[in-house]
Scaffold this active site. Structure first.
Site, PDB file in Angstrom:
ATOM      1  N   GLY A  46      45.036  57.364  35.053  1.00  0.00           N
ATOM      2  CA  GLY A  46      44.691  58.342  34.020  1.00  0.00           C
ATOM      3  C   GLY A  46      43.621  59.270  34.594  1.00  0.00           C
ATOM      4  O   GLY A  46      42.653  58.806  35.206  1.00  0.00           O
ATOM      5  N   ASP A 236      46.966  66.072  33.778  1.00  0.00           N
ATOM      6  CA  ASP A 236      46.313  65.705  35.040  1.00  0.00           C
ATOM      7  C   ASP A 236      45.691  66.904  35.740  1.00  0.00           C
ATOM      8  O   ASP A 236      44.733  66.771  36.486  1.00  0.00           O
ATOM      9  CB  ASP A 236      47.296  65.003  35.965  1.00  0.00           C
ATOM     10  CG  ASP A 236      47.591  63.615  35.438  1.00  0.00           C
ATOM     11  OD1 ASP A 236      48.460  63.489  34.559  1.00  0.00           O
ATOM     12  OD2 ASP A 236      46.889  62.678  35.852  1.00  0.00           O
ATOM     13  N   LYS A 247      52.302  63.383  33.411  1.00  0.00           N
ATOM     14  CA  LYS A 247      53.237  62.320  33.814  1.00  0.00           C
ATOM     15  C   LYS A 247      54.686  62.802  33.828  1.00  0.00           C
ATOM     16  O   LYS A 247      55.120  63.503  32.912  1.00  0.00           O
ATOM     17  CB  LYS A 247      53.049  61.135  32.851  1.00  0.00           C
ATOM     18  CG  LYS A 247      53.945  59.942  33.052  1.00  0.00           C
ATOM     19  CD  LYS A 247      53.907  59.401  34.457  1.00  0.00           C
ATOM     20  CE  LYS A 247      52.522  59.098  34.973  1.00  0.00           C
ATOM     21  NZ  LYS A 247      52.496  58.904  36.462  1.00  0.00           N
TER      22      LYS A 247
HETATM   23  O1  MRU Z   1      49.964  57.986  36.930  1.00  0.00           O
HETATM   24  P1  MRU Z   1      48.964  57.916  35.823  1.00  0.00           P
HETATM   25  O2  MRU Z   1      49.159  56.764  34.908  1.00  0.00           O
HETATM   26  O3  MRU Z   1      47.552  58.043  36.351  1.00  0.00           O
HETATM   27  O4  MRU Z   1      49.255  59.231  34.965  1.00  0.00           O
HETATM   28  C1  MRU Z   1      48.481  59.469  33.824  1.00  0.00           C
HETATM   29  C2  MRU Z   1      48.928  60.637  33.046  1.00  0.00           C
HETATM   30  O5  MRU Z   1      49.831  61.358  33.421  1.00  0.00           O
HETATM   31  C3  MRU Z   1      48.128  60.963  31.819  1.00  0.00           C
HETATM   32  O6  MRU Z   1      48.945  61.529  30.836  1.00  0.00           O
HETATM   33  C4  MRU Z   1      47.020  61.953  32.187  1.00  0.00           C
HETATM   34  O7  MRU Z   1      46.278  61.476  33.268  1.00  0.00           O
HETATM   35  C5  MRU Z   1      46.129  62.240  31.062  1.00  0.00           C
HETATM   36  S1  MRU Z   1      45.082  60.906  30.732  1.00  0.00           S
HETATM   37  C6  MRU Z   1      43.956  61.317  29.567  1.00  0.00           C
END
Ligand code: MRU
Length: 357
Positions: A46, A236, A247
Site C-alpha cells: 500500500g 499509487d 492496483k
Molecule cells: O501492490 P499493493 O498491494 O502495494 O498495491 C496497493 C494499491 O494499489 C492501493 O490501492 C494503493 O497503494 C493505495 S493504498 C492507500
C-alpha cells in the site's frame, strides 16, 4: 485501530499482511535491509504504508550505523536510501518519504551520528502520524460525496493496512459510516494477490461495515443490475494531469463505471501526487513474479512453462475520474489546474523532479 507499522525498541514491527486474514502475525525488522525485504515481499504494502516503512527503515539503518560509525557517512547513508528505493517502483510515496529523510540528513549531517539518528527517527515518526491525520482529513472531505444508502465498490486495499492507519478510500467510507450513513461495500477480490478478499473484507468486517465480496469479473454484472452505484479506490501515483496508477484492474473498473454512468472517485494523500510527470504514461509499472498468477497459495493452477504477464498496477486516464479526494480538499477536473492548487496548499511537502525510481 489496526496497527500496520510501529517503531519499537525491538525494531520496526509490521502486521504481516501475507498471512491475513487467517493469521495475525507480527514481523520484526531489525535492519534497514530487513525493512526493504519486507516491502519487496509484501509483508507491508500500500503506497502510504511503504512510504512510512521506508522512512523507518532509513532511521533504523542510521541508528545501527551509530554503533560503529563508518568513515564515509554520506556514502553509508546513500546506500541505505538506495536499498529502500529499489524495493518497489510504482508508488511515489516511497520516493517522497525517502526524499524527506534525505533532507533531514543533509540539514543535520554536521551533528553527531547519535543526534542524526534521533532526528531521523523523529522524522519517520512524524511521517507516520501525519499520514493518519491526512487520512482522517480525507475522510472528512470525501464522505460528503457518499450518500446514505450507497452501494460502493472498492478495488484492492486502500485501508488502514495500506497506510499508517484509517485508510484513504476506506477512510472516506469509515467517515461516511461515522456520519451515520448506511453503506454496503462491494469488495473486488483483486487477483492475483487478493488484497480485496484477504485485507479489505477483513478490515471492514472488523469495523462492522457491511461487505459483499465479489470476484473481479463480477463488477460489471452488479453495476448493470443497479446494485453498485459508486466506486472509490486509492492510488499509487497521480500524474500532474490526474492520470492515476493503482492496483491492476482499477482501469477496468473505471471503464465499467463510465459505461454505467457511475461516479468514480480516487482518495489519496498529496504525497501520492507526482507533479514532476505530466501524464500516466511516465509512471513505472512494477512487474511481479509469474508465480503470483500461475499458483494459488503454493498450488500450481496453470500449465508449466506457460508465458505469464503480471503487471501489479495499471493507469486510469483522468477522463474516467470524477474527483480526487485529498487531505487538502477535493480536486475536480481539470486536474492539471486543481491538483497544483491543493499540492501548493500542502506547503513544502512536494519535491518536484527526481522522484522516479
Ligand atoms: O501492490 P499493493 O498491494 O502495494 O498495491 C496497493 C494499491 O494499489 C492501493 O490501492 C494503493 O497503494 C493505495 S493504498 C492507500
Amino acid at each position: 485501530m489496526i496497527k500496520t507499522i510501529e517503531w519499537t525498541e525491538a525494531g520496526v514491527v509490521m502486521i504481516d499482511q501475507r498471512s491475513l486474514p487467517s493469521d495475525e502475525l507480527y514481523h520484526v525488522c531489525r535492519t534497514h535491509e530487513e525493512v526493504a525485504e519486507a516491502i519487496r515481499t509484501m509483508v507491508i504494502r500500500g503506497a502510504p504504508a511503504i512510504g512510512v516503512a521506508a522512512a523507518m527503515g532509513i532511521a533504523l539503518g542510521v541508528q545501527n550505523l551509530a554503533t560503529a560509525p563508518p568513515a564515509d557517512m554520506d556514502l553509508a547513508f546513500d546506500l541505505i536510501c538506495r536499498t529502500l528505493a529499489t524495493t518497489r517502483p510504482t508508488a511515489v510515496n516511497l520516493f517522497w518519504a525517502i526524499d524527506r529523510m534525505k533532507r533531514v540528513f543533509q540539514r543535520q549531517r554536521s551533528k553527531s551520528i547519535h543526534e542524526v539518528a534521533q532526528l531521523l527517527r523523529a522524522e519517520a515518526l512524524a511521517i507516520c502520524q501525519e499520514d493518519i491525520a491526512a487520512n482522517r482529513q480525507m475522510g472528512a472531505h470525501g464522505q460528503i460525496l457518499i450518500p446514505d444508502g450507497a452501494h460502493v465498490l472498492t478495488h484492492c486495499n486502500a485501508g488502514a493496512l495500506a497506510t499508517a492507519g484509517y485508510g484513504t478510500a476506506l477512510g472516506v467510507l469509515r467517515a461516511a459510516v461515522s456520519a451515520g450513513k448506511r453503506l454496503l461495500v462491494y469488495v473486488d477480490e483483486t487477483r492475483p494477490f487478493l488484497q480485496g478478499a484477504r485485507l479489505t473484507a477483513w478490515e471492514l468486517m472488523k469495523d462492522n461495515i457491511p461487505v459483499r465480496l465479489i470476484t473481479d469479473n463480477m463488477a460489471g454484472h452488479f453495476m448493470k443490475k443497479g446494485e453498485i452505484d459508486h466506486v472509490i479506490v486509492g492510488a499509487d501515483r497521480i500524474a500532474a494531469n490526474g492520470d492515476v496508477a493503482n492496483k491492476i484492474g482499477t482501469y477496468m473498473v473505471a471503464v465499467l463505471a463510465q459505461a454505467h454512468r457511475l461516479p468514480f472517485y480516487v482518495a489519496a494523500p498529496i504525497s501520492t501526487v507526482d507533479l514532476s510527470i505530466s501524464n500516466g504514461d511516465q509512471i513505472p509499472i512494477e512487474e511481479r513474479q509469474p508465480a503470483e498468477v500461475t499458483d494459488f497459495r503454493g498450488v500450481r493452477v496453470a500449465p508449466y512453462n506457460v508465458a505469464v504477464a503480471n503487471p501489479a498496477f495499471d493507469v486510469t486516464p483522468a477522463a474516467y475520474i470524477h474527483a480526487i479526494i485529498t487531505e487538502q480538499g477535493i480536486a475536480w477536473p481539470p486536474f492539471e489546474k486543481s491538483l497544483p492548487v491543493l499540492a501548493g496548499a500542502a506547503g513544502g511537502q512536494l519535491t518536484k523532479g527526481g522522484r522516479h525510481n
